[in-house]
Design an enzyme around this catalytic site. Structure first.
Site, PDB file in Angstrom:
ATOM      1  N   LEU A   1       1.020  -1.233   0.129  1.00 56.77           N
ATOM      2  CA  LEU A   1       0.086  -0.025   0.018  1.00 56.77           C
ATOM      3  C   LEU A   1       1.024   1.204  -0.035  1.00 56.77           C
ATOM      4  O   LEU A   1       0.313   2.276  -0.383  1.00 56.77           O
ATOM      5  CB  LEU A   1      -0.892   0.222   1.295  1.00 56.77           C
ATOM      6  CG  LEU A   1      -1.929  -1.126   1.290  1.00 56.77           C
ATOM      7  CD1 LEU A   1      -2.500  -0.967   2.660  1.00 56.77           C
ATOM      8  CD2 LEU A   1      -2.847  -1.166   0.256  1.00 56.77           C
ATOM      9  N   GLY A   2       1.991   1.035   0.372  1.00 59.61           N
ATOM     10  CA  GLY A   2       2.852   2.339   0.730  1.00 59.61           C
ATOM     11  C   GLY A   2       4.172   2.159   1.392  1.00 59.61           C
ATOM     12  O   GLY A   2       4.340   0.941   2.108  1.00 59.61           O
TER      13      GLY A   2
ATOM     14  N   HIS B   1      -0.594   6.759   7.973  1.00 57.12           N
ATOM     15  CA  HIS B   1       0.632   5.753   8.492  1.00 57.12           C
ATOM     16  C   HIS B   1       1.867   6.102   7.921  1.00 57.12           C
ATOM     17  O   HIS B   1       3.009   6.105   8.796  1.00 57.12           O
ATOM     18  CB  HIS B   1      -0.037   4.539   8.058  1.00 57.12           C
ATOM     19  CG  HIS B   1       0.856   3.263   8.335  1.00 57.12           C
ATOM     20  ND1 HIS B   1       0.439   2.602   9.450  1.00 57.12           N
ATOM     21  CD2 HIS B   1       1.915   2.741   8.088  1.00 57.12           C
ATOM     22  CE1 HIS B   1       1.244   1.495   9.670  1.00 57.12           C
ATOM     23  NE2 HIS B   1       2.428   1.643   8.640  1.00 57.12           N
ATOM     24  N   GLU B   2       2.119   6.241   6.751  1.00 56.71           N
ATOM     25  CA  GLU B   2       3.493   6.356   6.213  1.00 56.71           C
ATOM     26  C   GLU B   2       4.144   7.639   6.732  1.00 56.71           C
ATOM     27  O   GLU B   2       5.140   7.562   7.224  1.00 56.71           O
ATOM     28  CB  GLU B   2       3.419   6.285   4.803  1.00 56.71           C
ATOM     29  CG  GLU B   2       2.848   4.906   4.117  1.00 56.71           C
ATOM     30  CD  GLU B   2       3.822   3.857   4.681  1.00 56.71           C
ATOM     31  OE1 GLU B   2       4.775   3.879   5.158  1.00 56.71           O
ATOM     32  OE2 GLU B   2       2.922   2.680   4.680  1.00 56.71           O
TER      33      GLU B   2
ATOM     34  N   TRP C   1       3.158  -2.461  17.151  1.00 58.03           N
ATOM     35  CA  TRP C   1       3.502  -4.050  17.644  1.00 58.03           C
ATOM     36  C   TRP C   1       5.006  -4.080  17.741  1.00 58.03           C
ATOM     37  O   TRP C   1       5.452  -5.279  18.220  1.00 58.03           O
ATOM     38  CB  TRP C   1       2.878  -5.026  16.857  1.00 58.03           C
ATOM     39  CG  TRP C   1       3.272  -5.320  15.403  1.00 58.03           C
ATOM     40  CD1 TRP C   1       4.373  -5.851  14.939  1.00 58.03           C
ATOM     41  CD2 TRP C   1       3.049  -4.552  14.287  1.00 58.03           C
ATOM     42  NE1 TRP C   1       4.612  -5.854  13.634  1.00 58.03           N
ATOM     43  CE2 TRP C   1       3.607  -4.884  12.976  1.00 58.03           C
ATOM     44  CE3 TRP C   1       1.949  -3.405  14.013  1.00 58.03           C
ATOM     45  CZ2 TRP C   1       3.483  -4.319  11.733  1.00 58.03           C
ATOM     46  CZ3 TRP C   1       1.783  -3.166  12.862  1.00 58.03           C
ATOM     47  CH2 TRP C   1       2.610  -3.590  11.647  1.00 58.03           C
TER      48      TRP C   1
ATOM     49  N   THR D   1       1.103   3.277  24.274  1.00 56.29           N
ATOM     50  CA  THR D   1       0.623   2.715  23.580  1.00 56.29           C
ATOM     51  C   THR D   1       0.969   1.110  23.901  1.00 56.29           C
ATOM     52  O   THR D   1       2.039   0.860  24.380  1.00 56.29           O
ATOM     53  CB  THR D   1       1.225   2.467  21.861  1.00 56.29           C
ATOM     54  OG1 THR D   1       2.726   2.495  22.104  1.00 56.29           O
ATOM     55  CG2 THR D   1       0.815   3.582  21.319  1.00 56.29           C
TER      56      THR D   1
ATOM     57  N   ALA E   1       1.278  -8.008  20.189  1.00 52.13           N
ATOM     58  CA  ALA E   1       2.275  -9.020  19.621  1.00 52.13           C
ATOM     59  C   ALA E   1       2.562  -8.844  18.134  1.00 52.13           C
ATOM     60  O   ALA E   1       3.702  -8.857  17.729  1.00 52.13           O
ATOM     61  CB  ALA E   1       1.379 -10.558  19.882  1.00 52.13           C
TER      62      ALA E   1
HETATM   63  N1  ARG Z   1       3.087  -0.051   4.701  1.00 53.77           N
HETATM   64  C1  ARG Z   1       1.748  -0.934   5.085  1.00 53.77           C
HETATM   65  C2  ARG Z   1       1.575  -1.865   3.696  1.00 53.77           C
HETATM   66  O1  ARG Z   1       1.714  -1.620   2.867  1.00 53.77           O
HETATM   67  C3  ARG Z   1       0.922   0.502   4.849  1.00 53.77           C
HETATM   68  C4  ARG Z   1      -0.346   0.038   5.640  1.00 53.77           C
HETATM   69  C5  ARG Z   1      -1.522   1.133   5.605  1.00 53.77           C
HETATM   70  N2  ARG Z   1      -2.721   0.666   6.076  1.00 53.77           N
HETATM   71  C6  ARG Z   1      -4.029   1.254   5.818  1.00 53.77           C
HETATM   72  N3  ARG Z   1      -5.136   0.891   6.504  1.00 53.77           N
HETATM   73  N4  ARG Z   1      -4.163   2.066   5.083  1.00 53.77           N
HETATM   74  O2  ARG Z   1       0.695  -2.631   4.179  1.00 53.77           O
HETATM   75 ZN    ZN Z   2       4.061   0.932   8.218  1.00 53.87          ZN
HETATM   76 CA    CA Z   3       4.226   1.247  23.213  1.00 60.35          CA
END
Ligand code: ARG
Ligand code: ZN
Ligand code: CA
Length: 256
Positions: free
Chosen positions: A125-126, A165-166, A177, A193, A197
Site C-alpha cells: 500500500l505504501g 500511517h506512512e 507491535w 501504546t 504481539a
Molecule cells: N506499509 C503498509 C502496507 O503496505 C501500509 C499499511 C497502511 N494501512 C492502511 N489501512 N492504510 O501494508
Molecule cells: Zn508501516
Molecule cells: Ca508502546
C-alpha cells in the site's frame, strides 16, 4: 510546541502513460491532503469510535499539510508534479523517486514532504523513509488506489490512512507491535501504546488481548497498526510527542 506547524507537500503523480486513469485528478490529491489534516489534528469524525479506555490518550499532533505554493526555484507552483512513465509499476527499491529510473526527482527534502503516488507491485500500500536517511530518497510512496478518498481510491483503503500511517513513519513512529513477529520483546518506543504481539488486519473487535496486555489489549485503532482504513483513527499523546521530537530534531528544517 503549541502553534500548529504546516508542512509543504509536493505530490509526484507517476503514471503509466498507457493507463490514463493512473493520472489521478487534482480532486483526489486534495482529498488526501484534507484527510491528513483531519487525522493529524484529531479532527477526524471517527475519533468518536476510540474505545473509552483510550479516549484520554487521543492526541492532536498540531501538524498540518499544504500543497506547496512555490517550487524549489521560488516560482509559484501547484505542488503537483505529473510524470508520464513507460514503467507500469514500482516497488520498494525507490525507482519511483528518480527520473533516471522512470520516476520523478524529489524536491529538496529539507523543505518539502515528497509524496510519490504510483502503482506498486505485490499488494504493497505504501512505504516511507524514516528520518535521518539519504535526502535523495526521503519521503513517502503511496499506491495510487490507496491514495485520497475519491477517484481511484479503493475500499478498504479509501480513507486516506495509508498516507497518515506512512507519514507517521516519516516522523519517526514505529509500528505499534514493535515489528518483533509476536515475540512481545520489542515495542514501539512509545509508553502510552500497549505492548502488542503482531499486526492486526481488517476490523478487529475490542478487546484483543496479546502479550499479557489485558484487559484493554492491543490498540488496533491506532494509525500505526495495519487494520483497514475504517478501523484506524488515533495517534496517542506519546506518539505526538515522538513526532514533535523529530520535528525539533532531525526534521527541524520544517520548523522555520
Ligand atoms: N506499509 C503498509 C502496507 O503496505 C501500509 C499499511 C497502511 N494501512 C492502511 N489501512 N492504510 O501494508
Ligand atoms: Zn508501516
Ligand atoms: Ca508502546
Amino acid at each position: 510546541r503549541t502553534e500548529v506547524l504546516t508542512i509543504p507537500v509536493v505530490v509526484h503523480v507517476v503514471h503509466d502513460r498507457a493507463v490514463p486513469a493512473d493520472d489521478i485528478a487534482d480532486e483526489q490529491i486534495h482529498s488526501q491532503i484534507e484527510a491528513l489534516n483531519r487525522d493529524f489534528r484529531a479532527a477526524n469524525p471517527d475519533v468518536a469510535k476510540v474505545p473509552d479506555v483510550w479516549k484520554a490518550l487521543v492526541a492532536d499532533a498540531r501538524v498540518e499539510f499544504r500543497l506547496a505554493t512555490r517550487g524549489p526555484d521560488g516560482e509559484p507552483a501547484t505542488g503537483i508534479v505529473r510524470v508520464a512513465t513507460d514503467r507500469h509499476d514500482f516497488t520498494v527499491d525507490d525507482g519511483v523517486k528518480s527520473g533516471a529510473t522512470g520516476g520523478s526527482d524529489p524536491w529538496p527534502s529539507d523543505e518539502y514532504l515528497n509524496l510519490w503516488v504510483c502503482r506498486l507491485r505485490g499488494g504493497l500500500l505504501g512505504y516511507a523513509q524514516f528520518p535521518g536517511g539519504p535526502p535523495q530518497t526521503d519521503g513517502v510512496v503511496i499506491l495510487n488506489t490507496a491514495f485520497g478518498t475519491t477517484g481511484t481510491a479503493a475500499h478498504p483503503f479509501d480513507g486516506g490512512r495509508t498516507a497518515t500511517h506512512e507519514i507517521g513513519h516519516w516522523l519517526d513512529l514505529y509500528h505499534v507491535w514493535g515489528d518483533d513477529d509476536g515475540a512481545c520483546t520489542s515495542d514501539d518506543k512509545v509508553a502510552d501504546t500497549p505492548n502488542q504481539a503482531d499486526a492486526n488486519y481488517g476490523l478487529p473487535a475490542f478487546p484483543r488481548v496479546t502479550c499479557g496486555n489485558g484487559p484493554n489489549g492491543d490498540m488496533f485503532v491506532n494509525y500505526m497498526d495495519y487494520t483497514d482504513d475504517a478501523g484506524m483513527f488515533m495517534f496517542t499523546r506519546g506518539q505526538a510527542a515522538r513526532m514533535n521530537a523529530c520535528l525539533e530534531g532531525v526534521r527541524a528544517s520544517f520548523l522555520v
